[in-house]
Structures are given as C-alpha cells and as structure tokens.
Write a protein that holds these residues in place. Structure first.
Motif, PDB file in Angstrom:
ATOM      1  N   LEU A   1      -0.867 -41.258  22.640  1.00 30.73           N
ATOM      2  CA  LEU A   1      -1.232 -42.643  22.745  1.00 30.73           C
ATOM      3  C   LEU A   1      -1.917 -43.225  21.579  1.00 30.73           C
ATOM      4  O   LEU A   1      -2.125 -44.229  21.569  1.00 30.73           O
ATOM      5  CB  LEU A   1      -2.355 -42.397  23.982  1.00 30.73           C
ATOM      6  CG  LEU A   1      -1.886 -42.150  25.340  1.00 30.73           C
ATOM      7  CD1 LEU A   1      -2.901 -41.563  26.153  1.00 30.73           C
ATOM      8  CD2 LEU A   1      -1.048 -43.495  25.913  1.00 30.73           C
TER       9      LEU A   1
ATOM     10  N   LYS B   1      -1.946 -47.877  29.998  1.00 32.55           N
ATOM     11  CA  LYS B   1      -1.518 -47.365  28.400  1.00 32.55           C
ATOM     12  C   LYS B   1      -2.485 -47.856  27.503  1.00 32.55           C
ATOM     13  O   LYS B   1      -3.113 -47.317  26.648  1.00 32.55           O
ATOM     14  CB  LYS B   1      -0.229 -48.018  28.351  1.00 32.55           C
ATOM     15  CG  LYS B   1       0.346 -47.294  27.035  1.00 32.55           C
ATOM     16  CD  LYS B   1       1.483 -48.240  26.493  1.00 32.55           C
ATOM     17  CE  LYS B   1       0.924 -49.567  25.887  1.00 32.55           C
ATOM     18  NZ  LYS B   1       2.017 -50.527  25.354  1.00 32.55           N
TER      19      LYS B   1
ATOM     20  N   GLN C   1      -4.798 -46.135  25.105  1.00 37.68           N
ATOM     21  CA  GLN C   1      -4.781 -46.036  23.628  1.00 37.68           C
ATOM     22  C   GLN C   1      -6.264 -46.521  23.077  1.00 37.68           C
ATOM     23  O   GLN C   1      -6.569 -45.950  22.078  1.00 37.68           O
ATOM     24  CB  GLN C   1      -3.628 -47.141  23.500  1.00 37.68           C
ATOM     25  CG  GLN C   1      -2.351 -46.662  23.567  1.00 37.68           C
ATOM     26  CD  GLN C   1      -1.382 -47.547  23.173  1.00 37.68           C
ATOM     27  OE1 GLN C   1      -1.280 -48.668  23.435  1.00 37.68           O
ATOM     28  NE2 GLN C   1      -0.242 -47.232  22.572  1.00 37.68           N
TER      29      GLN C   1
ATOM     30  N   VAL D   1       4.324 -45.420  26.605  1.00 35.29           N
ATOM     31  CA  VAL D   1       4.207 -45.157  25.245  1.00 35.29           C
ATOM     32  C   VAL D   1       5.530 -44.614  24.781  1.00 35.29           C
ATOM     33  O   VAL D   1       6.404 -45.136  23.935  1.00 35.29           O
ATOM     34  CB  VAL D   1       3.236 -44.529  24.715  1.00 35.29           C
ATOM     35  CG1 VAL D   1       3.341 -44.182  23.222  1.00 35.29           C
ATOM     36  CG2 VAL D   1       1.966 -45.030  25.013  1.00 35.29           C
TER      37      VAL D   1
ATOM     38  N   ARG E   1       1.172 -50.507  31.926  1.00 33.52           N
ATOM     39  CA  ARG E   1       0.676 -51.081  30.663  1.00 33.52           C
ATOM     40  C   ARG E   1      -0.660 -51.311  30.640  1.00 33.52           C
ATOM     41  O   ARG E   1      -1.287 -50.930  29.651  1.00 33.52           O
ATOM     42  CB  ARG E   1       1.439 -52.500  30.438  1.00 33.52           C
ATOM     43  CG  ARG E   1       2.928 -52.441  29.979  1.00 33.52           C
ATOM     44  CD  ARG E   1       2.920 -54.055  29.517  1.00 33.52           C
ATOM     45  NE  ARG E   1       4.532 -54.257  29.753  1.00 33.52           N
ATOM     46  CZ  ARG E   1       4.893 -55.024  30.524  1.00 33.52           C
ATOM     47  NH1 ARG E   1       4.120 -55.652  31.302  1.00 33.52           N
ATOM     48  NH2 ARG E   1       6.265 -55.166  30.754  1.00 33.52           N
TER      49      ARG E   1
ATOM     50  N   ALA F   1       0.642 -43.906  31.646  1.00 33.54           N
ATOM     51  CA  ALA F   1       0.367 -44.533  30.146  1.00 33.54           C
ATOM     52  C   ALA F   1       1.377 -43.710  29.083  1.00 33.54           C
ATOM     53  O   ALA F   1       1.875 -44.260  28.342  1.00 33.54           O
ATOM     54  CB  ALA F   1      -1.059 -44.451  29.910  1.00 33.54           C
TER      55      ALA F   1
END
Ligand code: ZN
Length: 478
Positions: free
Chosen positions: A188, A417, A421, A267, A414, A263
């Motif tokens: 991530l 994610k 991140q 990616v 998204r 997530a």
C-alpha cells in the motif's frame, strides 16, 4: 454492459453415475457465468446420449453456433469440453468462429480448456483427438466434489495456505499472518511485489516449495490478495457466491478485514493496469529525483565498479550524463547526498504531522446505499422466482442495478485504499535515519517524494573534496 453468453448442456453416458444431469450442469454453468459477471441469456440443451455417433445431429449445438456467429451471444459456458464437442469436426467449426471473433468469451466449469486463447484451441484439438476420457472423468469427479464442498463452506483438503496452521488450516498461523499484513502494508505504501518477494525468499517466508527458496511473483501476489484472507470461499481461484448473491464464507479464521483486503486488491489491480510487465526497479534513492544544478536535467545514480567493501572512495555517485542529454559537468558522491535528503524529508514530515489534526479513521459514507441496492437486487430476483414479475421485466432493470452495485463496490475499494495508503505513509513520521535506510528502496523514494519534488545538485569548485550540504538544494512540495 454485461456480456451475453449461452450455456450449453448435454447428457453423456457416464453422467448417470455422477447424477450430473442437465439441471446440475446448467446450475454450475450459471454460477460460473455469474462469477465472470456475464449474463446467461440462453440455454442450449441437447439430449442425445451419444454425441459421438456420426449421424446424430445436435440441433441445439447447431443453433448455438448460428447464434454465436450472428452475434446474438458473446460466448459460451459449458460444463466441459467433452460435453461441448467430442467430434473434431464440431470442434473445428466452433474454433473457426472464435478465430473470426477474437473477443468472444469462453469458459468451462471444469476449466479444462479455453477456446478464447490460441493455446487453448490447440489444447482442445489434442484433447478431442485423443478423447482421453478416463483421466478426464477422474479429475472431473474430483473437481465436482471440490465445488460441492466449496459451496458448503468446507475445506476441500490439501495443504493449508500460507497464513494458516499446517496441521489445522482453520486456525491462523499468527507468525505468517503478521508477515502477510506487513507485506500488504508495504504494498500500500508503494513497495513492489518483486521487492517483497526478494525479502520473503531471503527469510524463507511464504511456504516456498520443498528444497527451494524461490517463489514465483504471482504466488506472492496471490498470498497477499487471497480471498481466503477475509473468509471468502473460492473455486478455481474465483470467489464463490451463494444463492443470495453474497460470497460463500468458509469457517476458518480470517486475517484481513474486507476493507483492508479490498484496498490491497485495488492497488494490485491498478498497478497491473498502469505498468504491465514494466519493472520499477531503481537502485538509487535519488535517481530521477536529483537534477543537475547547471543544465537542470535529471541525474541518475551510477555504480562505481571499482568499489569493494572496505575500500576507499564512493560506492556510487550522482552524475549528470551526456548520454541522457545532460551537460556531464556535475557529479557528487552518493551516500552523503542520500543521507542529507532523507534527514530533511523525515524532519519535514515530523513537523507537518505535529501541526496537523489527527484525522480519525473514517468509514465509507455510502455503505447504506450499497446495502439498499443489494436488497433491491435480491428482491427483484426473488420476485422473478415466485413469478410476480417476468424474466424479461427482471432483465430490463437488473443490469442497471448491477452496474450501480459494481460501481459502488469499486468506489468503496478506492476509498479504503486511499485511506490505508495514507496511513501507511504516515508511518514515516516515527522513523530513525537508520530505519529509513532499512526500508525497501521504493518506500524510501515514496517518503522523499512525499516532501520533495526534486533535488538540485550544484557544481562544486575544482578539486573540492569535502561534501558541502549547501550545494544540495531540495525543492519542497507546496
Ligand atoms: Zn548537467
């Protein structure tokens, strides 16, 4: 718009023993079509017991070929090749259509061949030519059993996947789970799968095959994105959905939350899209970030091949290069530049974190919307089942609902994610310089790029030997 496929079923002699009637073939095929997000619009059902006899004409098979050629369906789902085509002539006519229309879909429940690929077509020809039935039957019986077990949410035997205990695949192996989560976090934060693979190989992680430490790239990807991590059952690598459209859950302990797992999957999918086959390996921290103070062109790191551990001089340097369109006049020993920049970036991020508000973990705001949509879909399907609406009414509204649902799910992936991140990147705040240089190089570069957009390396005077930090000029991000 979902691709429209036809389902082909046929009784063959040996089906009786397996009670694999057309109804069950159809059920399996429909499930497979669902998994692929295809819309099964028509079922072609031949009842001849002996499709291999020369004079038997399979009416429905012929109709299917016509529909396929006419573009009424975009592909075929069958139970296996054996039921679809046993005569080489039939197979060739089918292959001809697939040759002409390269985007056609194809799938079999037993996953024995794929007419959608050139290799698969060759394989199909070989299989039909040899009609090597006995071995197919054995494997088909096993696969059928696996599918039944899978639907009941039971483990189908075999070794425990990485992350679970060898003796008890329902219990999490805490040590392995920790390594998986750590690697996911790295992923991530921008680390490549290849880097994780190298580290795992060095540490003997990920259940490498007996007698070797090597691991395939896709195996690492699979371990980190395995639907099993959140308890989803799979069949031939695809998530299995139950009657109500929700994933079939296994009864083992899970390692990820759905948000974490989605997530990570997002990616991986994004990277595969943006860099098919491209390696991101960069050996030096500031390659491409550093720029020449004179001509402003990008500078890369350059290994000093004469350097050996313990020897004097630079292991690598940043060199403006004529080969890359630069002036070639500026060079600097690499290590002190890297250290200086790492220190500056870490300090900047610590300062920023200290002054920023602590943002609490947020939930995806559209969960209710998705729930409602799922309920709608389930009710529509139920309504068709108990005949309060017709199939055609169902098919008028269902595709749009499904599209909205898929879009929402993507949006959720998204959302988490980005959140994960951001969390992963914030970890840099607590790093010491030493810990920073222990990180994989991509991660180091991410952290630097988080604070800086470039680093200018200005020329030093003739014969000047001492490293002068004033000649290194960081360009901060706004
Ligand atoms: Zn230059």
């Amino acid at each position: 718009m979902a691709r429209k496929v036809g389902i082909y079923t046929r009784i063959s002699r040996d089906d009786e023993g397996e009670s694999l009637g057309v109804a069950r073939q159809r059920e399996d095929c429909e499930r497979l079509a669902d998994l692929r997000n295809w819309q099964a619009v028509k079922v072609y059902e031949d009842n001849d017991v002996s499709a291999f006899k020369r004079n038997v004409r399979r009416e429905e098979f012929e109709l299917m070929l016509t529909d396929l050629r006419a573009g009424l369906i975009d592909g075929i789902v069958a139970y296996d090749l054996d039921r679809l085509a046993r005569k080489p002539q039939d197979l060739e006519r089918l292959i001809e259509i697939y040759d002409d229309r390269p985007r056609l879909e194809f799938a079999t429940v037993t996953n024995d061949v794929n007419l959608g690929t050139a290799d698969g077509r060759t394989m199909a020809r070989v299989m039909v030519a040899f009609a090597n039935k006995s071995s197919h039957d054995t494997s088909r019986r096993l696969k059928r059993k696996h599918l039944e077990l899978a639907q009941q949410g039971k483990a189908s035997g075999g070794p425990a996947p990485y992350g679970w205990q060898k003796g008890d695949p329902e219990k999490v192996d805490q040590e392995a789970a920790r390594h998986i989560k750590e690697a996911q976090k790295e992923l991530l934060a921008g680390v490549r799968i290849g880097t994780i693979r190298t580290r795992w190989q060095e540490q003997g992680l990920g259940n490498p095959r007996e007698g070797t430490k090597r691991m395939a790239h896709h195996r690492v990807t699979h371990i980190l994105t395995n639907p099993r991590l959140v308890g989803y059952r799979t069949y031939h690598g695809e998530i299995l959905y139950g009657e109500d459209g929700s994933p079939v859950m296994g009864d083992w302990e899970t390692i990820n939350t759905v948000e974490e797992w989605e997530a990570v999957c997002a990616v991986v999918a994004e990277r595969q899209k943006s860099q098919p086959g491209r390696s991101l390996a960069r050996t030096y921290l500031l390659s491409g970030i550093a720029r020449c103070g004179l001509c402003k062109s990008k500078i890369r790191g350059q290994t000093n091949h004469k350097w050996q551990p313990g020897s004097k001089g630079a292991r690598y340097k940043y060199q403006c290069s004529k080969v890359n369109g630069g002036c070639g006049k500026v060079a600097r020993v690499g290590e002190p530049v890297d250290e200086l920049i790492a220190q500056l970036a870490l300090e900047e991020q610590r300062d920023r974190a200290a002054s920023a508000d602590v943002s609490p973990e947020r939930r995806w705001p559209r969960e209710q919307e998705l729930n409602d949509l799922n309920t709608d879909i389930a009710q529509l399907i139920e309504a068709e089942k108990n005949k309060s609406i017709s199939v055609s009414t169902l098919l008028q509204v269902l595709p749009e609902k499904e599209r909205q649902r898929d879009e929402l799910k993507l949006d959720r992936a998204r959302f988490y994610k980005e959140q994960k991140q951001a969390e992963a990147k914030d970890d840099a705040v607590d790093l010491s310089l030493e810990e920073f240089f222990d990180l994989p190089i991509e991660r180091q570069r991410e952290i630097v790029l988080h604070s800086l957009s470039a680093v200018f390396i200005h020329p030093s005077g003739r014969g000047k030997r001492v490293f002068d930090p004033d000649l290194i000029e960081p360009v901060w991000r706004e």
